[in-house]
Motif scaffolding. Structure first.
Motif, PDB file in Angstrom:
ATOM      1  N   ASP A   7      55.336-111.470  -9.052  1.00 17.02           N
ATOM      2  CA  ASP A   7      54.542-111.923  -7.901  1.00 17.02           C
ATOM      3  C   ASP A   7      53.649-110.796  -7.381  1.00 17.02           C
ATOM      4  OD1 ASP A   7      55.765-114.383  -8.060  1.00 17.02           O
ATOM      5  OD2 ASP A   7      57.234-113.959  -6.484  1.00 17.02           O
ATOM      6  N   TYR A   8      54.223-109.594  -7.283  1.00 17.60           N
ATOM      7  CA  TYR A   8      53.480-108.443  -6.769  1.00 17.60           C
ATOM      8  C   TYR A   8      52.280-108.136  -7.667  1.00 17.60           C
ATOM      9  CZ  TYR A   8      52.506-103.711  -5.079  1.00 17.60           C
ATOM     10  OH  TYR A   8      51.885-102.590  -4.572  1.00 17.60           O
ATOM     11  N   ALA A   9      52.516-108.113  -8.974  1.00 12.14           N
ATOM     12  CA  ALA A   9      51.445-107.804  -9.923  1.00 12.14           C
ATOM     13  C   ALA A   9      50.340-108.859  -9.877  1.00 12.14           C
ATOM     14  CB  ALA A   9      52.015-107.698 -11.333  1.00 12.14           C
ATOM     15  N   GLN A  10      50.733-110.118  -9.773  1.00  9.58           N
ATOM     16  CA  GLN A  10      49.747-111.197  -9.725  1.00  9.58           C
ATOM     17  C   GLN A  10      48.925-111.146  -8.444  1.00  9.58           C
ATOM     18  OE1 GLN A  10      52.369-114.597 -10.488  1.00  9.58           O
ATOM     19  NE2 GLN A  10      51.472-114.830 -12.514  1.00  9.58           N
ATOM     20  N   ASN A  11      49.583-110.814  -7.330  1.00 12.49           N
ATOM     21  CA  ASN A  11      48.871-110.720  -6.052  1.00 12.49           C
ATOM     22  C   ASN A  11      47.819-109.613  -6.066  1.00 12.49           C
ATOM     23  OD1 ASN A  11      50.297-112.829  -4.917  1.00 12.49           O
ATOM     24  ND2 ASN A  11      51.855-111.506  -3.991  1.00 12.49           N
ATOM     25  N   LEU A  12      48.059-108.588  -6.889  1.00 15.58           N
ATOM     26  CA  LEU A  12      47.090-107.493  -7.019  1.00 15.58           C
ATOM     27  C   LEU A  12      46.009-107.804  -8.055  1.00 15.58           C
ATOM     28  CD1 LEU A  12      49.307-104.252  -6.939  1.00 15.58           C
ATOM     29  CD2 LEU A  12      47.858-105.165  -5.117  1.00 15.58           C
ATOM     30  N   GLY A  13      46.187-108.919  -8.753  1.00 19.27           N
ATOM     31  CA  GLY A  13      45.215-109.295  -9.778  1.00 19.27           C
ATOM     32  C   GLY A  13      45.306-108.451 -11.030  1.00 19.27           C
ATOM     33  N   LEU A  14      46.492-107.908 -11.310  1.00 21.46           N
ATOM     34  CA  LEU A  14      46.665-107.047 -12.477  1.00 21.46           C
ATOM     35  C   LEU A  14      46.766-107.862 -13.763  1.00 21.46           C
ATOM     36  CD1 LEU A  14      49.331-104.538 -11.076  1.00 21.46           C
ATOM     37  CD2 LEU A  14      46.842-104.257 -11.153  1.00 21.46           C
ATOM     38  N   LYS A  15      46.411-107.225 -14.856  1.00 23.17           N
ATOM     39  CA  LYS A  15      46.565-107.838 -16.171  1.00 23.17           C
ATOM     40  C   LYS A  15      48.034-107.699 -16.572  1.00 23.17           C
ATOM     41  CE  LYS A  15      45.182-107.286 -21.010  1.00 23.17           C
ATOM     42  NZ  LYS A  15      44.422-106.441 -21.976  1.00 23.17           N
TER      43      LYS A  15
ATOM     44  N   SER B 115      47.508-102.625 -18.922  1.00 24.25           N
ATOM     45  CA  SER B 115      48.374-103.789 -19.131  1.00 24.25           C
ATOM     46  C   SER B 115      49.752-103.501 -18.537  1.00 24.25           C
ATOM     47  CB  SER B 115      48.505-104.072 -20.631  1.00 24.25           C
ATOM     48  OG  SER B 115      49.471-105.064 -20.867  1.00 24.25           O
ATOM     49  N   VAL B 116      50.262-104.452 -17.746  1.00 23.69           N
ATOM     50  CA  VAL B 116      51.535-104.255 -17.049  1.00 23.69           C
ATOM     51  C   VAL B 116      52.536-105.331 -17.475  1.00 23.69           C
ATOM     52  CG1 VAL B 116      52.668-104.115 -14.803  1.00 23.69           C
ATOM     53  CG2 VAL B 116      50.324-103.270 -15.066  1.00 23.69           C
ATOM     54  N   ALA B 117      53.711-104.908 -17.913  1.00 22.49           N
ATOM     55  CA  ALA B 117      54.770-105.841 -18.315  1.00 22.49           C
ATOM     56  C   ALA B 117      55.685-106.128 -17.131  1.00 22.49           C
ATOM     57  CB  ALA B 117      55.578-105.260 -19.470  1.00 22.49           C
ATOM     58  N   VAL B 118      56.043-107.406 -16.956  1.00 21.76           N
ATOM     59  CA  VAL B 118      56.944-107.818 -15.878  1.00 21.76           C
ATOM     60  C   VAL B 118      57.854-108.932 -16.381  1.00 21.76           C
ATOM     61  CG1 VAL B 118      55.384-107.211 -13.974  1.00 21.76           C
ATOM     62  CG2 VAL B 118      55.248-109.483 -15.016  1.00 21.76           C
ATOM     63  N   GLN B 119      58.945-109.141 -15.661  1.00 23.38           N
ATOM     64  CA  GLN B 119      59.822-110.264 -15.987  1.00 23.38           C
ATOM     65  C   GLN B 119      59.359-111.498 -15.227  1.00 23.38           C
ATOM     66  OE1 GLN B 119      63.972-109.838 -14.967  1.00 23.38           O
ATOM     67  NE2 GLN B 119      64.605-111.490 -16.325  1.00 23.38           N
ATOM     68  N   MET B 120      59.253-112.596 -15.934  1.00 18.75           N
ATOM     69  CA  MET B 120      58.770-113.850 -15.371  1.00 18.75           C
ATOM     70  C   MET B 120      59.646-114.328 -14.208  1.00 18.75           C
ATOM     71  SD  MET B 120      58.234-117.390 -17.510  1.00 18.75           S
ATOM     72  CE  MET B 120      57.487-116.439 -18.840  1.00 18.75           C
ATOM     73  N   GLY B 121      59.004-114.805 -13.144  1.00 13.23           N
ATOM     74  CA  GLY B 121      59.733-115.396 -12.028  1.00 13.23           C
ATOM     75  C   GLY B 121      60.314-114.407 -11.044  1.00 13.23           C
ATOM     76  N   THR B 122      59.997-113.118 -11.198  1.00 14.27           N
ATOM     77  CA  THR B 122      60.563-112.091 -10.324  1.00 14.27           C
ATOM     78  C   THR B 122      59.571-111.677  -9.241  1.00 14.27           C
ATOM     79  OG1 THR B 122      59.760-110.291 -11.735  1.00 14.27           O
ATOM     80  CG2 THR B 122      61.950-111.190 -12.231  1.00 14.27           C
ATOM     81  N   THR B 123      60.066-110.921  -8.260  1.00 13.09           N
ATOM     82  CA  THR B 123      59.179-110.402  -7.219  1.00 13.09           C
ATOM     83  C   THR B 123      58.194-109.395  -7.814  1.00 13.09           C
ATOM     84  OG1 THR B 123      60.880-108.758  -6.653  1.00 13.09           O
ATOM     85  CG2 THR B 123      60.797-110.762  -5.317  1.00 13.09           C
ATOM     86  N   ALA B 124      58.578-108.744  -8.907  1.00 10.04           N
ATOM     87  CA  ALA B 124      57.662-107.820  -9.590  1.00 10.04           C
ATOM     88  C   ALA B 124      56.469-108.587 -10.161  1.00 10.04           C
ATOM     89  CB  ALA B 124      58.395-107.080 -10.706  1.00 10.04           C
TER      90      ALA B 124
END
Length: 269
Positions: free
Chosen positions: A155-163, A144-153
């Motif tokens: 976007d990067y995680a979503q493009n990799l298909g990460l949870k 599980s990966v935590a990210v801040q909404m709307g950031t390039t981080a």
């Protein structure tokens, strides 16, 4: 004779009115320039913009930089703390003048707002506990990966298909890692480095992301406000010329800034 006198009086009145109107417009323009810059920020992005425990004042590298820019422009700074996902919409609406919120210049965002000259170069990294078993991006696929909404981080995680677990504030993503709700955080390198130095207590590590491209952070403003963009760019150039830009940078990162692009447009080429 009376007609000539009447015409003279009318002409004098028209000229006087025009002069007074012109003066009034000039005064209004000057007043507008003196008004505080309304700055939208999300004060959870340590060390760029944040508030200390029990401290109501804003602090951070970007906070110091926008205050210095305002001083060069002769304008006070009025901060408004809002969720990061609402920053661009409020700039587009015209309710705020400038975004100072660790915003990365991207082509998508550049289609919505204008960016000033960048003040920081960064890359994305992974922040995780040293015992998590995570050593690379490939290892994130089962975590599980935590990210801040709307950031390039994000976007990067979503493009990799990460949870992912997405949060309005960067501090919430970091807290999720701290309490064990997520196994890792993807964030900008200075954020991760600062966290390890101040909160990690030797338990957390920063892992590079090899394919992460250079990212440039900059102030953003309404797409129609090119005059403000020019003013801010000129102020940044002045701060570099006087050495204050370098002093602020070194205060927060203990290194010199190096050569940064002079305009946002250069970063998008």
């Amino acid at each position: 004779m009376k007609l000539k006198k009447l015409m003279t009086i009318l002409l004098t009145t028209v000229i006087t009115t025009a002069v007074l109107t012109g003066c009034g417009q000039q005064e209004n323009a000057k007043d507008a320039q003196k008004k505080p810059l309304k700055v939208a920020t999300n004060a959870t992005f340590v060390p760029f913009e944040f508030k200390g425990d029990g401290d109501s004042d804003y602090k951070g590298y970007e906070v110091d930089m926008i205050r210095a820019v305002g001083r060069v422009m002769g304008r006070d700074i009025e901060f408004n703390n809002i969720p990061f996902s609402g920053i661009i919409p409020i700039i587009q609406s015209g309710d705020m003048d400038v975004a100072a919120s660790g915003m990365t210049i991207t082509k998508e965002r550049a289609g919505k707002v204008l960016f000033a000259a960048p003040f920081y170069e960064s890359k994305l990294v992974i922040l995780t506990n040293k015992n998590s078993g995570i050593k690379s991006v490939e290892d994130l696929k089962n975590h599980s990966v935590a990210v801040q909404m709307g950031t390039t981080a994000a976007d990067y995680a979503q493009n990799l298909g990460l949870k992912t677990k997405q949060f309005d504030h960067n501090a919430e993503a970091l807290m999720e890692l701290k309490i064990g709700g997520s196994d890792a955080v993807i964030a900008d390198k200075p954020v991760a480095d600062y966290y390890v130095a101040t909160e990690g207590k030797g338990e957390d590590v920063v892992i590079p992301i090899p394919d992460s491209k250079k990212e440039y952070l900059a102030f953003a403003m309404n797409a129609k406000n090119k005059d403000l963009q020019k003013e801010i760019n000129a102020a940044i150039a002045k701060l570099k010329e006087t050495g204050e830009f370098q002093q602020i940078y070194k205060k927060w990162f203990n290194v010199d800034p190096g050569d940064l692009p002079k305009t946002a447009e250069e970063t998008l080429q």
